[in-house]
Design an enzyme around this catalytic site. Structure first.
Site, PDB file in Angstrom:
ATOM      1  N   ASP A 123     -14.052  13.431  23.621  1.00 33.17           N
ATOM      2  CA  ASP A 123     -13.579  13.198  22.254  1.00 33.17           C
ATOM      3  C   ASP A 123     -13.978  14.366  21.360  1.00 33.17           C
ATOM      4  OD1 ASP A 123     -12.392  11.875  20.158  1.00 33.17           O
ATOM      5  OD2 ASP A 123     -14.026  10.441  19.865  1.00 33.17           O
TER       6      ASP A 123
ATOM      7  N   GLY B 210      -9.688  17.357  18.215  1.00 32.91           N
ATOM      8  CA  GLY B 210      -9.017  17.504  16.921  1.00 32.91           C
ATOM      9  C   GLY B 210      -9.989  18.028  15.868  1.00 32.91           C
TER      10      GLY B 210
ATOM     11  N   ASN C  35      -3.121   6.590  23.126  1.00 38.66           N
ATOM     12  CA  ASN C  35      -2.720   7.953  22.749  1.00 38.66           C
ATOM     13  C   ASN C  35      -1.201   8.134  22.645  1.00 38.66           C
ATOM     14  OD1 ASN C  35      -5.456   9.609  24.546  1.00 38.66           O
ATOM     15  ND2 ASN C  35      -5.330   8.938  22.412  1.00 38.66           N
TER      16      ASN C  35
ATOM     17  N   ARG D  94     -20.018  10.074  26.213  1.00 46.30           N
ATOM     18  CA  ARG D  94     -18.975  10.209  25.189  1.00 46.30           C
ATOM     19  C   ARG D  94     -19.372  11.341  24.259  1.00 46.30           C
ATOM     20  NH1 ARG D  94     -15.020   6.089  22.251  1.00 46.30           N
ATOM     21  NH2 ARG D  94     -13.972   7.659  20.992  1.00 46.30           N
TER      22      ARG D  94
HETATM   23  C1  FPP Z   1      -9.812  13.425  22.248  1.00 46.73           C
HETATM   24  O1  FPP Z   1      -9.867  14.317  21.167  1.00 46.73           O
HETATM   25  C2  FPP Z   1      -9.178  14.009  23.398  1.00 46.73           C
HETATM   26  C3  FPP Z   1      -7.976  13.594  23.897  1.00 46.73           C
HETATM   27  C4  FPP Z   1      -7.180  12.538  23.309  1.00 46.73           C
HETATM   28  C5  FPP Z   1      -7.386  14.216  25.080  1.00 46.73           C
HETATM   29  C6  FPP Z   1      -8.299  14.888  26.051  1.00 46.73           C
HETATM   30  C7  FPP Z   1      -7.591  16.056  26.594  1.00 46.73           C
HETATM   31  C8  FPP Z   1      -8.132  17.220  26.968  1.00 46.73           C
HETATM   32  C9  FPP Z   1      -9.566  17.450  26.999  1.00 46.73           C
HETATM   33  C10 FPP Z   1      -7.292  18.395  27.356  1.00 46.73           C
HETATM   34  C11 FPP Z   1      -6.371  18.223  28.515  1.00 46.73           C
HETATM   35  C12 FPP Z   1      -6.943  17.503  29.671  1.00 46.73           C
HETATM   36  C13 FPP Z   1      -7.081  17.996  30.920  1.00 46.73           C
HETATM   37  C14 FPP Z   1      -7.582  17.120  32.016  1.00 46.73           C
HETATM   38  C15 FPP Z   1      -6.746  19.379  31.279  1.00 46.73           C
HETATM   39  P1  FPP Z   1      -9.211  13.859  19.810  1.00 46.73           P
HETATM   40  O2  FPP Z   1      -7.890  14.530  19.705  1.00 46.73           O
HETATM   41  O3  FPP Z   1      -9.177  12.383  19.711  1.00 46.73           O
HETATM   42  O4  FPP Z   1     -10.224  14.466  18.787  1.00 46.73           O
HETATM   43  P2  FPP Z   1     -10.573  13.909  17.318  1.00 46.73           P
HETATM   44  O5  FPP Z   1     -11.159  12.530  17.515  1.00 46.73           O
HETATM   45  O6  FPP Z   1     -11.561  14.902  16.820  1.00 46.73           O
HETATM   46  O7  FPP Z   1      -9.297  13.920  16.548  1.00 46.73           O
END
Ligand code: FPP
Length: 247
Positions: free
Chosen positions: A26, A29, A74, A194
């Site tokens: 997490d 973003g 998502n 996490r």
């Molecule tokens: C959470 O960050 C992350 C995700 C929803 C996706 C995870 C994906 C990756 C790490 C990249 C691609 C994956 C692989 C296996 C190559 P968020 O967008 O929820 O962050 P935030 O809470 O700060 O907005």
């Protein structure tokens, strides 16, 4: 990867390694927003952290690593972000095939894979087939994954079996039902990590984490390093696990 490395080289006790580490990645973003960048740049940086983490777990000798890469929730994100995540996943699968073969890593995916776009499904099938006989580590990607959906899917399979007279409902046990979860055959996670400081499970591996040790770090996923992972495993090795018992 340096194949001569092992748990000992990292100062870890090889006899007390987690058999399965599961990670809620997490903070991509927020990592991007802090740098006044587009969120997608955060996911790109997150992909690099995935590469480092897979390599480190393999070097340490962790048998199973599950990464929560895309949840059922998502799908509600903006189309452009979903599409960028799918492209990154495909890129990751294509670019890591050699590394997985060189390092004896088997790829597996859990979740409602049929909901993913064809380009990702095809890359998954190709990578899973290619790596099917690898024995060093399972890299388990949770994609379009939801813990409650997984349990509903398990209930559907078992109720169909009961209806067809293939199982006696009176004989259904915990040991029986786990064979119908997406993670059948894998040990439950000993350690769940996490990133980005949120204190939530977010529908991840609901059945399997009943006795997992939880570690929450404030680090945003793209900044998650090899050193921090090793520190977390060290912390895990110093915890007393009682499984509801007294010792
Ligand atoms: C959470 O960050 C992350 C995700 C929803 C996706 C995870 C994906 C990756 C790490 C990249 C691609 C994956 C692989 C296996 C190559 P968020 O967008 O929820 O962050 P935030 O809470 O700060 O907005």
């Amino acid at each position: 990867m340096n194949s001569s490395l092992s748990a000992d080289s990292f100062g870890l006790d090889a006899s007390k390694l987690p058999r399965h580490i599961a990670i809620i990645m997490d903070g991509n973003g927020r990592w991007a927003e802090k740098r006044l960048m587009n969120r997608i740049k955060g996911h790109e940086a997150g992909s690099e952290a995935v590469r480092t983490t897979v390599r480190t777990c393999r070097e340490i000798g962790i048998p199973v690593l599950t990464l929560y890469a895309f949840s059922t929730e998502n799908w509600q994100r903006p189309k452009i972000e979903i599409s960028a995540l799918m492209t990154l996943l495909k890129k990751f699968l294509d670019s890591e095939q050699k590394e997985m073969m060189d390092n004896d890593i088997r790829l597996n995916a859990i979740g409602q894979i049929e909901k993913l776009p064809a380009k990702v499904r095809n890359a998954l099938t190709k990578t899973k087939d290619l790596t099917a006989n690898n024995k060093g580590m399972i890299l388990n990607l949770a994609l379009s994954y939801g813990g409650r959906t997984e349990i509903v899917d398990m209930v559907k399979i078992i109720s169909r079996m009961a209806k067809d007279g293939k199982v006696d409902p009176g004989l259904i046990t915990e040991e029986f039902v786990v064979n119908y979860l997406y993670t059948a055959g894998m040990p439950d996670p000993d350690l769940i990590i996490r990133t980005s400081g949120e204190m939530r499970i977010s529908n991840f591996l609901l059945w399997q984490i009943a006795y997992s040790e939880i570690f929450i770090t404030d680090t945003l996923w793209p900044d998650f390093s090899r050193e921090e992972l090793i520190q977390i495993i060290l912390d895990f090795q110093n915890r007393e696990r009682r499984f509801g018992n007294v010792y």
